[in-house]
Design a protein around this motif. Structure first.
Motif, PDB file in Angstrom:
ATOM      1  N   PRO B 208      43.885  50.025  33.371  1.00 59.59           N
ATOM      2  CA  PRO B 208      44.727  49.737  34.527  1.00 59.59           C
ATOM      3  C   PRO B 208      44.222  48.509  35.288  1.00 59.59           C
ATOM      4  O   PRO B 208      43.013  48.297  35.398  1.00 59.59           O
ATOM      5  N   SER B 210      44.132  48.055  38.285  1.00 63.64           N
ATOM      6  CA  SER B 210      43.377  48.403  39.488  1.00 63.64           C
ATOM      7  C   SER B 210      41.874  48.471  39.216  1.00 63.64           C
ATOM      8  O   SER B 210      41.080  48.269  40.128  1.00 63.64           O
ATOM      9  N   LEU B 211      41.482  48.737  37.957  1.00 61.04           N
ATOM     10  CA  LEU B 211      40.049  48.767  37.652  1.00 61.04           C
ATOM     11  C   LEU B 211      39.434  47.378  37.812  1.00 61.04           C
ATOM     12  O   LEU B 211      38.319  47.224  38.302  1.00 61.04           O
ATOM     13  N   GLU B 213      40.628  45.069  39.751  1.00 65.43           N
ATOM     14  CA  GLU B 213      40.624  44.787  41.187  1.00 65.43           C
ATOM     15  C   GLU B 213      39.479  45.522  41.863  1.00 65.43           C
ATOM     16  O   GLU B 213      38.809  44.975  42.740  1.00 65.43           O
ATOM     17  N   ALA B 214      39.244  46.772  41.441  1.00 60.04           N
ATOM     18  CA  ALA B 214      38.151  47.539  42.041  1.00 60.04           C
ATOM     19  C   ALA B 214      36.824  46.829  41.802  1.00 60.04           C
ATOM     20  O   ALA B 214      35.981  46.748  42.699  1.00 60.04           O
ATOM     21  N   SER B 215      36.662  46.291  40.611  1.00 61.32           N
ATOM     22  CA  SER B 215      35.421  45.591  40.293  1.00 61.32           C
ATOM     23  C   SER B 215      35.245  44.367  41.191  1.00 61.32           C
ATOM     24  O   SER B 215      34.174  44.150  41.766  1.00 61.32           O
ATOM     25  N   ALA B 216      36.324  43.585  41.337  1.00 58.98           N
ATOM     26  CA  ALA B 216      36.262  42.402  42.204  1.00 58.98           C
ATOM     27  C   ALA B 216      36.036  42.829  43.652  1.00 58.98           C
ATOM     28  O   ALA B 216      35.264  42.216  44.389  1.00 58.98           O
ATOM     29  N   ASP B 217      36.696  43.906  44.043  1.00 58.43           N
ATOM     30  CA  ASP B 217      36.580  44.417  45.411  1.00 58.43           C
ATOM     31  C   ASP B 217      35.131  44.762  45.746  1.00 58.43           C
ATOM     32  O   ASP B 217      34.688  44.604  46.871  1.00 58.43           O
ATOM     33  N   LEU B 218      34.383  45.231  44.735  1.00 62.44           N
ATOM     34  CA  LEU B 218      32.996  45.627  44.955  1.00 62.44           C
ATOM     35  C   LEU B 218      32.041  44.459  44.783  1.00 62.44           C
ATOM     36  O   LEU B 218      30.827  44.651  44.731  1.00 62.44           O
ATOM     37  N   GLY B 219      32.600  43.259  44.654  1.00 63.33           N
ATOM     38  CA  GLY B 219      31.766  42.066  44.668  1.00 63.33           C
ATOM     39  C   GLY B 219      31.530  41.402  43.329  1.00 63.33           C
ATOM     40  O   GLY B 219      30.804  40.415  43.252  1.00 63.33           O
ATOM     41  N   ALA B 220      32.127  41.936  42.265  1.00 61.67           N
ATOM     42  CA  ALA B 220      31.862  41.375  40.941  1.00 61.67           C
ATOM     43  C   ALA B 220      32.682  40.114  40.697  1.00 61.67           C
ATOM     44  O   ALA B 220      33.853  40.054  41.045  1.00 61.67           O
ATOM     45  N   THR B 225      32.779  41.451  35.694  1.00 65.10           N
ATOM     46  CA  THR B 225      33.882  42.373  35.431  1.00 65.10           C
ATOM     47  C   THR B 225      34.152  42.451  33.932  1.00 65.10           C
ATOM     48  O   THR B 225      34.368  43.525  33.377  1.00 65.10           O
ATOM     49  N   VAL B 229      33.278  46.101  32.781  1.00 65.40           N
ATOM     50  CA  VAL B 229      34.501  46.910  32.824  1.00 65.40           C
ATOM     51  C   VAL B 229      35.406  46.642  31.621  1.00 65.40           C
ATOM     52  O   VAL B 229      35.727  47.548  30.860  1.00 65.40           O
TER      53      VAL B 229
END
Lengths: 330, 310
Positions: B208, B210-211, B213-220, B225, B229
């Motif tokens: 997905p 969103s995974l 995005e979640a990685s980027a959101d957490l600073g990656a 990523t 991921v």
């Protein structure tokens, strides 16, 4: 005091669609801020503009006074709880929570300890070894929360955080989220289409409609004093009265909102209005009575225990004069 | 008799029988393919395995049906062992190159291509599979020939000496692209590429957005990523694709025969041993090699967790 998040005349267009249209907004530091609106109203796009997954077509966004014009998501000190939680399926819960620290290069022992602390904050002690697939929806939601908090963001974004949970769990999580926000003292910005959720959790609510903000205010501002017909109708399904009906109800010739729970049935000889009962809807905590008056349908909420009229009956209605809230013609 | 249920025909009764014994239907459905796989496929494989433990009488050329490991020992003779090393090296190189080429294509198709672009992607990837394999290989022979379009184009843009330098590399170079290992390699990569792209794309499609995005959101950043991921989640697809490219290269005997140096690959060795030489046991032993290599490969992939995300 600088606001945690500021929007200055922000628009986001997708082709010809104006998902967000000239929005101005300031979110206070340390507040619990709700973006409320129906689907497609632009609230999620606004959240994504803060996290950086969308760029404004025009306008500017500041986070703690700093312009975000060319700051990518991974360089922003905000973190997101995603609607589908977006947990990494190939990592166990601990590694999911520790991901933000791993990215920063924090050594393994320290980040695992920190992950365990956060897991205990969200009451998931001992779940570190499990894979996301082995957790229930509510547990996944907590993991997503712990993961988003690991980098100690100053702003936490939550995209429909409770949408996938069943009613009982949702109510429990509402209280927990609120308590967590108070404890951490950071800014929470959350998106929801559920007005009950927004009213019960938020310090301030922005009601979105068609890419624009219809009203910003405290929950009671929005509920008791809706600025527009849309807000009155969307938040708590108020009776929206056209100017003529307002007038016949004893007000000026203006649009008005009259909450169903503010209206009472009366046996008095000169009631403020009369209506013929057309439908009854039993809600448990009360009964919603639909009446026809002056060619318009209005609803009355009768609390449980109070007498309910029969269908077809003509009843007199009354209310406290202050309950009739006048609105701008919008 | 007056009944709520109308009288039943034969088909209806049969439905009733299957309904009350669901396993019977399953058994009937899988029996034919199971027989086919069991007898025709596994059976012939067992016969092959058996043959590889026989040996050939060096004087009479007759197969001696007695159990021996002599034939396998023969595989280790330098001339035979070279064939194995050559084939495995080529298969590994082809697989790695396919991964590198297929990934961006698969990633684009899975993440960005929508509607018409997606159709175009499938068409582009599948189209080469619809035309004859032989025609494609001969076409490549012409493309890579000394007088072919590659040489012509290289000279046209003044890169003739670059091509010359590449062909001058010992072992993998040669007189022309179409008579060198480089040529064999290029054609293998071209022919097997769809088998890498499709499973890879299917794996990436299941990740997905969103995974990421979640990685980027957490600073990656992008590279982090990708490593933490995308790659782990795409790994089952990459392994699936590499099983195709690796095993297809191990077994192919036509491409190296048409394009490349005249030195043997496993497939060609099997072909010539069971044909003109009449050495069925050695041919069988050669044929067992890719099977063993694939088993080892799968075991290693499993150990590395390639199938955990399945």
């Amino acid at each position: 005091m600088t606001a945690a998040v500021e929007f200055h005349n922000v628009s986001r267009h997708f082709g010809t669609v104006r998902a967000v249209d000239r929005v101005d907004l300031a979110i206070d530091e340390g507040s619990f801020f709700a973006m409320l609106g129906p689907s497609g109203s632009g609230k999620t796009t606004c959240l994504r503009l803060i996290s950086g997954f969308e760029k404004p077509t025009t306008g500017s966004i500041r986070i703690f006074g700093e312009d975000m014009g060319d700051v990518p998501p991974n360089r922003r000190h905000v973190n997101t709880v995603f609607q589908d939680y977006a947990l990494f399926p190939h990592m166990n819960v601990r590694d999911n929570v520790a991901y933000g620290l791993m990215v920063k290069g924090v050594e393994r022992r320290t980040r695992h300890e920190r992950a365990e602390e956060l897991l205990s904050l969200v009451k998931l002690d001992g779940f570190g070894e499990r894979k996301p697939a082995q957790l229930s929806g509510g547990q996944r939601q907590r993991v997503a929360l712990a993961r988003a908090l690991v980098n100690e963001p100053r702003v936490l974004l939550l995209d429909e955080p409770l949408g996938a949970l069943d009613l009982k769990l949702r109510e429990a999580m509402q209280d927990e989220l609120k308590a967590l926000q108070r404890r951490l003292g950071i800014t929470f910005v959350f998106v929801t289409h559920d007005q009950g959720e927004a009213l019960s959790m938020a310090d301030r609510v922005a009601v979105f409609n068609d890419g624009r903000i219809a009203q910003v205010g405290t929950p009671s501002d929005v509920y008791d004093r809706p600025a527009t017909r849309f807000v009155a109708d969307f938040v708590g399904s108020s009776n929206v009265l056209p100017p003529d009906l307002t007038r016949s109800f004893g007000g000026p010739r203006l649009w008005a909102s009259l909450r169903p729970e503010s209206i009472r049935f009366t046996g008095a000889s000169d009631p403020k209005a009369k209506g013929r009962v057309t439908a009854l809807r039993y809600l448990g905590s009360g009964t919603r009575v639909a009446l026809e008056t002056g060619g318009q349908e209005i609803a009355v909420l009768v609390p449980a225990g109070a007498p309910v009229p029969d269908i077809g009956e003509v009843s007199g209605l009354t209310w406290d004069p202050a309950a009739l809230h006048l609105m701008e013609d919008a | 008799m007056d009944s709520a249920h109308p009288s039943r025909g034969v088909a209806d009764r049969l439905t009733g029988v299957f309904w009350s014994r669901p396993k019977l239907l399953t058994a009937l459905l899988i029996a034919p393919p199971l027989l086919w796989l069991g007898v025709v496929y596994v059976g012939s494989l067992a016969a092959l395995l058996l043959q590889s433990f026989y040996s050939i009488d060096e004087f009479s050329g007759v197969v001696v049906p007695e159990f021996t490991l002599k034939t396998y020992a023969e595989l280790l003779r330098p001339s035979n062992f070279d064939v194995i090393v050559r084939t495995v090296t080529m298969a590994a190189a082809v697989t790695l190159a396919s991964v590198a080429v297929a990934f961006p294509i698969a990633f684009f198709a899975a993440r960005y291509a929508r509607g018409r672009w997606k159709a175009l992607f499938y068409l582009g990837v599948m189209l080469p599979l619809w035309s004859s394999y032989l025609v494609k290989v001969y076409a490549w022979k012409l493309i890579l020939a000394k007088e072919g379009i590659v040489t012509w184009a290289a000279e046209g843009i003044g890169a003739g000496n670059v091509l010359g330098a590449v062909l001058a590399i010992p072992v993998i170079g040669g007189n022309s692209l179409s008579t060198s290992y480089i040529g064999t390699f290029l054609v293998f990569v071209y022919v097997w590429l769809p088998y890498m792209i499709l499973p890879m794309q299917a794996a990436l499609e299941r990740v997905p957005g969103s995974l990421l995005e979640a990685s980027a959101d957490l600073g990656a950043g992008g590279w982090r990523t990708f490593r933490s991921v995308i790659l782990p989640l795409a790994l089952p697809g990459i392994i699936a694709g590499s099983i195709f490219t690796f095993s297809l290269t191990l077994g192919d005997y036509i491409i190296p025969q048409i394009i490349g140096s005249s030195r043997f690959f496993i497939g060609q060795a099997v072909y010539s041993l069971q044909g003109t030489a009449g050495n069925i046991p050695l041919a069988a032993a050669f044929a067992v090699v890719p099977i063993v290599i694939m088993l080892i490969y799968l075991a290693v992939a499993r150990k590395m967790g390639a199938f955990d995300a399945l």
